[in-house]
Write an enzyme that holds these catalytic residues in place. Structure first.
Site, PDB file in Angstrom:
ATOM      1  N   GLU A 121       0.884  -1.168   0.000  1.00  0.00           N
ATOM      2  CA  GLU A 121       0.000   0.000   0.000  1.00  0.00           C
ATOM      3  C   GLU A 121       0.914   1.207   0.000  1.00  0.00           C
ATOM      4  OE1 GLU A 121      -3.174   0.144  -0.314  1.00  0.00           O
ATOM      5  OE2 GLU A 121      -3.761  -1.925   0.071  1.00  0.00           O
ATOM      6  N   CYS A 137      -2.073   8.300   4.118  1.00  0.00           N
ATOM      7  CA  CYS A 137      -2.027   8.102   2.668  1.00  0.00           C
ATOM      8  C   CYS A 137      -3.365   8.482   2.059  1.00  0.00           C
ATOM      9  CB  CYS A 137      -1.615   6.690   2.297  1.00  0.00           C
ATOM     10  SG  CYS A 137      -2.108   5.435   3.443  1.00  0.00           S
TER      11      CYS A 137
END
Lengths: 823, 823
Positions: free
Chosen positions: B577, B611
């Site tokens: 990720e 993020c």
């Protein structure tokens, strides 16, 4: 036995029929016992081989005054058995031989026709035969196999229907006993009583029919019939104890089944009236079974080559394809045909002088064009509703079904694949179309996780441009599988087929175009893998590489695709099905009959050119010698030949390069440590016409020797002897691969252990390790055998899509609409 | 207004209560309107700010003879509102001020206690107040929010229960009207009639209570009460049209709800008797709702910081952790603690002089040891039944629940995360334990595809050794998620946490050890990423790398892992990720109130260090100016401070390196093309004590400028102005990332379009784009944002397992056992 039997004292009741004296010795013969390669697909070859062994038997029977009865086995063998029976007995030498007979199985829906056929034939022949009328001993088997294969069930589904048929055919026999001498073989007293009553009514003398029973089944009843003056014949198995045990077990299972007359007659709950009732009177309570149409995905059935019309269709297709060899196949980029400077010449490996076709070979620029076309097509294609994409898949499947034999013929001629495996290749391609279409529909349903005030959908989107790089060994199935997986999920595709099977790939492209998929969605880019492969796998506009092929190339692609390129849109995903070095373990208590058949099929099917093929057989010490003996005997009997010959079990390997590589490998095997050859079949003069190499078996193979570690992709089998099951598992797991594996064992403990411990993506217990079917056996390996999830399985399409979660706040001013799916 | 109102002619019925003359002007005030940062978690700060604005209002009210009524809003704000009300009105200046009141909401299950509390307080204060008794206007909201959050629903679920409570509290008020002057606010004639009848019974004079209604709702009834001599007060909104519309819409929805008295009184189907019935008489037909325990996975509820005991627990945990700072944390390899030569010093970013702990830093040899330990542990762990593995996950979750505040405190102090986000981090860690445990159980069920004669099971096996490389920004949640995913599926783990959050990671290791997982299954390997990361990702004995972090590192890992190494067992799988450059689009018809709140939270929550954070806001021209104005105003009001202060909205960034990098980036922004700063908040003296950087907003940002393309991971927001929705979508999609995205729009057409066209793994409509919850919002991106499937989603665990198909031939001698699941 005849000398002894014929020396018994006379007994007219037993020794004479209506027409006089008859043989005492009555031998029942299963034709499949005469030929290890007995196969309906190869009717001519089977006839040739069986007839050659049959004639001396018939001659000797005549000479020694014995009766020969042709037994019937499973329905698969019915027409072939009948054909051999009729052809041999029409030969001038045997045309007047009356001491022979054949079985008619009343449980078959074809039984009336079978009997009619025999009657016509016997009349034409001019000499009578005996017909042994039975219900049939393979009812479970026929049901199981037909359902497994997706074929119509050939037997009656209700017991009373078989009984009814038996009575119907009894009448036919009694009425035509001039040509068909009746032998009623049953333990059902109603069936027999009906026969006797009818015989009385038709004024047939007691010797006009024979009653047959099995040894040990109904002794008292047999005595009863004998006392009433009938001829009763008791059959008994003859030979070794162990195979005879198996026979007896079958008999036991058969006669103790819930529906058996014998069993029912011992059950209080069924009245004598019901037991002796006219069979058709059961119809009201037990109407004939009508199977509902199968729900969900159904595998495309294989062709039934026991049917002559199917064999004829295949022969016609081969002839048609042969008329169309040598054509030129251009690239297809963005829907347009593109010629190239270079071409690939595709040859028939069974006959390398024969050119299958000339296929364009893409340049780097054309590769870039194809990627650009796929990129342009992606956006609109990704928005086509899944229903339409699925429809296209349906059209592709439909055209494949229509052109089934033609496609198989192209496969046979281009890749040297024998008939049945070529047919399976097409069926699998159809399966991929229909299975992935269903799967795409399943995945298109958003997964909801709603709450009052918030609606959440988990959906999948296509990834983008997919490079499909496919092998030649399943030239249609694998290419279709990877391509269809990509397009049903909304991706666009560049098909790069293996050089050796580019013509079959061109046929797929033709079908794709016929079904009207928008230009650019599927592009056809045959070419030299080493040359254009790296362009495809290192291109920033390629989002996904789906590869099936060698480990070396797969790992290279994986590494190349993981590089980050300027302008790259996505981290490229790689799906790679690579090689295997697959083992079958033969446990101490394995059924060696089945094990030998399974190993032969797994190791030598398509000359071992399957990633799933068995290339190591690991045998426990105690069964090593008998297994090896039977294995080599079995392999020796395999017919080597051109793939188009339906009797061929071992065709060529894919090309001369491959053959030379294999021969070189064999030459270099170190007999000291690497392995000793125990069988090296020579293809003989075939070598001059095609890429043939005979099956090879090596023993004393060190588990770490190249022969036991490297994937060879040819008809080469390493036999490894081990002391214990522990050792067997260690050896089986002792390679870098984990693709398929198998075990033959009758021990539940062993089966449980290997389930947990054998490392293989596809693990098979007591069956061959090749021939995975879509959905039933999702296919693919791990360790260094594969990257990604199993083809034809429930997780496969997930690799072609991206999950997206969409979350909508639906609360407005403190209020939220009520929607469904609230959790 | 007071001058005008006070000039009206006298009307004793309206102007006087029991005690004499009373203010005519009656103002209702929502305290949250006085403070943009009104937040129960920060009771002290909220009190300070609100009180400061409240006192002048109260003074002026007194001066101008106006009555001030403190309105109640959602239940979240109840205790804070009451606390502010009571504290201010106990101040000497206001202690004798009687012309004030507060609302009690009878639909709350706490209403009896609320009134009791006010009574005690008023007695103690010595001056009466007015209590406006209402049913409550947030019933739907309270239900929605409580269910969404997993909190107990605070309101009565049955309308009659609220009505009953209203009558009960009416009695309390009438009996205690010396301290609590009754104002019955309702449109329900039964509720009011009950009040009047009771008043009569208690001999309360007509002026002893006030009836309150809303303007336009029940004019005739109001007149009726007036004629009967009662004081009726009509409330009306006052101010601008558009916000007033929203208020009216709410009123309409509320009063037209199926259960409303007003609506029911217009419905023929409900009899007058039923309408006017005693509320508790409905109990038999409509018993109180008891919710069944929720089935399936349930998210761990966040802590309710509106409860004082919860705030106290957090403060205590912070104090406890502060007492335990500075300890040393060794590696854990194979269950053994290992010290190292080097150590990592972890500091509090809010106060960098404060050392959180000293964590061992692994060497290459120790990394190899950890891998070897995980390898050894794999085989036995892979055979532990899933039920046991799931039990371990349950034990971990249980200990986290127990140590919830302590863990949050460690997070607050080590990573500078504000209270509520630290609390959410722990809750998410618990969610990962319980969700993946359930998922592992789900995946452990073999998928059967059986046929008579063949049993097929599709099962999953663990992959092997998993290197978990985790970031500091969700120091507990992400590390727990990746680790638990690996172990519940039977893999073993090497945890390599980010250097900056190694102490929190050590706490997880502690919990894992406490729960008794076998040695070697989870190994703790803090260290310098650049140093030992490559050892982990390039090791032949590592089968899987699960990484969350920067794009650069993720891509490097992906490439390194794709190399083929000597002795490699598996093709290493990488789950990564990575970053995002996430955009929110503000459509022309967006609800700007909500959009501003959503953007502020998404962009500046945890200082933009997620993020998922919004770093670009793309605004349609027509709303650009008002949106920007409101956005900057909102951001200006955010309190910068140390994370441990519950009032802090903007804490520090993770460390000085990060702050310096961000400041350097800001300094280099080219005002010509890159963007112009419109807000640059200065953290002031905080800069000297910690790694602080104030929120920055840039406008006129070129969509291709670094500010709009690079992930910054800080409180920096680029505002981009676009002409059309097309442009907005193009700009939003115009980066290499595709992680999160959001849209604020009230147009169904726009919402439909963006659902299809916005490229993001997590797409949010009309809500913030951060704060994904496990299962509800499976999290992760595509394009260059992520490799692999979404954390906390249904496909996540598939990445940690290998599918295996086991196929057993069960046919023996033509017979097959009947098993279940035949298809």
């Amino acid at each position: 036995m005849s000398a002894e039997v014929n020396a018994w004292p006379d007994d007219p009741q037993l020794d004479c029929d209506e027409h006089g004296h008859m043989p005492r010795l009555n031998v029942s013969l299963k034709l499949s016992a005469l030929d290890s390669q007995f196969a309906p697909v190869d009717t001519e070859g089977s006839f040739r081989r069986v007839a050659a062994r049959l004639r001396p038997i018939l001659r000797m029977a005549r000479e020694r005054h014995a009766f020969v009865h042709f037994d019937m086995e499973q329905n698969d063998y019915r027409l072939l058995t009948r054909e051999i029976f009729q052809r041999v007995l029409m030969e001038p030498e045997f045309r007047d031989f009356a001491d022979c007979g054949i079985v008619v199985q009343a449980y078959l829906q074809s039984a009336d026709d079978d009997l009619r056929n025999l009657l016509d034939w016997a009349r034409n022949r001019g000499t009578p035969i005996t017909v042994r009328l039975v219900k049939g001993a393979y009812w479970d088997f026929e049901n199981i196999v037909a359902r497994y294969r997706g074929w119509p069930v050939p037997v009656y589904r209700r017991k009373w229907q078989s009984d009814d048929c038996f009575e119907r055919l009894t009448a036919v026999l009694l009425q035509n006993r001039q040509w068909l001498r009746p032998a009623l073989a049953s333990h059902n007293l109603r069936s027999l009583a009906h026969g006797l009553a009818l015989a009385e009514q038709l004024q047939v003398p007691p010797q006009g029919l024979e009653i047959q029973m099995l040894y040990g089944m109904c002794d008292q009843q047999a005595q009863l019939f004998r006392k009433r003056g009938h001829r009763v014949r008791i059959y008994t198995p003859f030979g070794e104890l162990i195979p005879g045990m198996a026979y007896l077990v079958r008999r036991l299972l058969e006669n103790t089944s819930n529906e058996s007359f014998l069993r029912q007659s011992f059950t209080d709950s069924i009245s004598v009236e019901s037991l002796l009732m006219k069979p058709s009177s059961h119809a009201a309570a037990e109407p004939p079974v009508v199977d509902p149409p199968q729900a969900g995905f159904v595998n495309e059935p294989l062709s039934d080559f026991s049917r002559p019309e199917v064999r004829a269709a295949m022969q016609e297709a081969l002839a048609w394809v042969r008329d169309h060899l040598g054509a030129t196949y251009p690239l297809v980029i963005d829907g347009k045909l593109c010629d190239t400077r270079a071409t690939l010449i595709s040859r028939n490996p069974s006959k390398t002088s024969e050119i299958i076709g000339k296929v364009s070979s893409a340049s780097h620029d054309q590769t870039a064009d194809a990627i650009a076309a796929a990129r342009r097509a992606f956006e609109p294609w990704s928005r086509v509703p899944v229903e339409s994409r699925v429809e296209y898949a349906g059209l592709i499947a439909a055209e494949m079904r229509e052109r089934r034999f033609e496609l198989a013929a192209w496969i046979i001629l281009e890749t040297g694949k024998p008939w049945q495996e070529a047919d399976a290749d097409v069926a699998e391609a159809i399966d991929f179309c229909t299975y992935y279409a269903r799967e795409a529909q399943r995945l298109s349903e958003p997964r909801r996780c709603d709450f009052p005030g918030e609606e959440n959908s988990y959906v999948y989107r296509p990834r983008g441009v997919c490079a499909v790089i496919s092998p030649w060994n399943f030239p249609l199935a694998i290419l279709t599988g990877m391509t269809l997986a990509a397009i049903v999920t909304g991706n666009t595709v560049i098909m790069k087929p293996a050089e050796q099977s580019s013509v079959v790939a061109a046929k797929l492209m033709e079908i794709v175009r016929n079904c009207g998929i928008p230009a650019g969605v599927v592009n056809f880019l045959p070419g030299i893998g080493e040359d254009i492969g790296p362009v495809l796998t290192r291109h920033p506009d390629v989002d996904l590489v789906a590869f099936t092929g060698s480990q070396a190339v797969g790992l290279e692609i994986n590494h190349a695709a993981a590089e980050t390129l300027a302008g790259q849109r996505n981290v490229r995903r790689v799906i790679a099905e690579m090689g295997g070095k697959n083992a079958i373990i033969i446990d101490e208590d394995a059924d060696l009959d089945e094990a030998v058949v399974g190993v032969v099929r797994s190791a030598f099917g398509y000359s071992g050119q399957k990633c799933s093929a068995c290339s190591r057989v690991i045998v426990l010490e105690s069964v090593y010698e008998p297994f090896l003996q039977r294995l080599t005997d079995a392999v020796k009997s395999l017919q080597i030949g051109p793939a188009e010959d339906p009797g061929t079990r071992i065709g060529p390997v894919i090309d001369n390069d491959s053959r030379d590589r294999l021969l070189e490998f064999i030459r270099k095997v170190d007999p000291e440590h690497g392995g000793q050859v125990v069988l090296a079949m020579d293809p003989g003069p075939l070598s001059r016409q095609g890429s043939f190499i005979g099956p090879h078996i090596f023993t004393n193979v060190d588990p770490v020797a190249p022969l036991a570690q490297q994937e060879l992709f040819g008809p080469i089998l390493a036999v490894i002897r081990v002391r214990t099951l522990d050792d067997a598992i260690t050896v089986a797991n002792g390679t870098r691969y984990a693709l398929t594996a198998g075990v033959y064992s009758r021990s539940p403990v062993t089966l449980k252990r290997v389930r947990a411990e054998l490392q293989a993506g596809n693990l098979y217990l007591n069956r061959e390790i090749t021939g995975a079917l879509v959905q039933r056996h999702p296919f693919g390996g791990y360790r260094m055998s594969g990257i990604g999830s199993k083809a034809g399985g429930p997780d496969y399409l997930l690799q072609f899509v991206i999950p997206v979660n969409i979350s909508e706040n639906t609360m407005r001013r403190g209020f939220a609409p009520v929607t469904e799916n609230h959790s």
